[in-house]
Each structure stands twice: as C-alpha cells, then as structure tokens.
Write a protein that holds these residues in place. Structure first.
Motif, PDB file in Angstrom:
ATOM      1  N   GLU A 175       0.728  -0.728   5.799  1.00 12.96           N
ATOM      2  CA  GLU A 175       2.254  -0.020   5.409  1.00 12.96           C
ATOM      3  C   GLU A 175       1.563   1.476   5.314  1.00 12.96           C
ATOM      4  O   GLU A 175       2.331   2.412   4.748  1.00 12.96           O
TER       5      GLU A 175
ATOM      6  N   GLU B 174       7.507   4.646  -1.992  1.00 14.94           N
ATOM      7  CA  GLU B 174       7.328   3.636  -1.472  1.00 14.94           C
ATOM      8  C   GLU B 174       6.852   2.807  -0.904  1.00 14.94           C
ATOM      9  O   GLU B 174       6.720   1.864  -0.883  1.00 14.94           O
ATOM     10  N   ALA B 175       6.028   3.679   0.417  1.00 13.31           N
ATOM     11  CA  ALA B 175       4.665   3.034   1.023  1.00 13.31           C
ATOM     12  C   ALA B 175       3.985   2.357   0.192  1.00 13.31           C
ATOM     13  O   ALA B 175       3.470   0.686  -0.004  1.00 13.31           O
TER      14      ALA B 175
ATOM     15  N   ARG C  20       4.100   1.724  -3.039  1.00 13.73           N
ATOM     16  CA  ARG C  20       4.620   1.497  -3.350  1.00 13.73           C
ATOM     17  C   ARG C  20       4.644  -0.629  -3.082  1.00 13.73           C
ATOM     18  O   ARG C  20       4.674  -1.708  -3.588  1.00 13.73           O
ATOM     19  N   ARG C  21       5.191  -0.656  -2.005  1.00 15.33           N
ATOM     20  CA  ARG C  21       5.530  -1.859  -1.390  1.00 15.33           C
ATOM     21  C   ARG C  21       3.909  -2.609  -0.678  1.00 15.33           C
ATOM     22  O   ARG C  21       3.960  -3.506  -1.223  1.00 15.33           O
TER      23      ARG C  21
ATOM     24  N   ARG D 104       2.596  -6.222  -2.022  1.00 18.60           N
ATOM     25  CA  ARG D 104       1.736  -6.830  -1.567  1.00 18.60           C
ATOM     26  C   ARG D 104       0.463  -7.466  -2.029  1.00 18.60           C
ATOM     27  O   ARG D 104       0.164  -8.998  -1.832  1.00 18.60           O
TER      28      ARG D 104
END
Length: 89
Positions: free
Chosen positions: A31, A57-58, A60-61, A65
């Motif tokens: 990410e 957002e990166a 959070r992604r 995961r």
C-alpha cells in the motif's frame, strides 16, 4: 511523503512477534505505507504509531488487510519541542 499518527485500541493485550511484524510490513509495502515506530500503552491495549504514507486511506487499507484497528489517523507536520520551538518532521 506525509507523516501520520495512528491511534489503535485493541480489545485484548497486543502480542506481536517478529513474524507478525514482518507480515504487517509486507502488507504496508503493498500500500506504499511505511511503519516508523509505535508507542505501547502500559496495559498493552492501545498503540500510537507513526507512519509515512501517501494518504490516510492507504493506512486504513493496510490496517484492514492486516486485521488491525486504525481508530484515529491524523497527519502531523511538526514537532513541538520543550523550548516551544517547532521542528518540521
């Protein structure tokens, strides 16, 4: 790259070993996120983590995961030093 402070609240005491940290770091790399370091609360249920990332957002992604909470994500730009001076991060 921007720097972010991430607050995480864990339901149980955090128990992360070297293999677990390696897995988190591999997901982060996918990410474009880099974990710099973390502070752990005395009860081992809350962490404050510093990251380099292109966006909240990166982070959070990557957290989703990795199966980690990311309760609060805040961009930080400066450090306030004991003499009241600001130092860019």
């Amino acid at each position: 790259m921007p720097i972010f402070m991430v607050e995480r609240q864990f339901a149980d005491e955090l128990d992360l070993d070297a293999a677990g940290a390696d897995g988190v770091n591999r997901i982060n790399a996918d990410e474009n996120v880099r974990w710099l370091y973390s502070f752990l609360s005395a009860d081992k249920r809350k962490t404050y983590c510093l990251y380099e990332a292109p966006s909240p957002e990166a982070i959070r992604r990557a957290a989703v995961r990795a199966g980690l909470p990311a309760d609060i994500v805040v961009e930080v730009t400066d450090r306030l030093l004991p003499d009241a001076s600001l130092s860019p991060i």
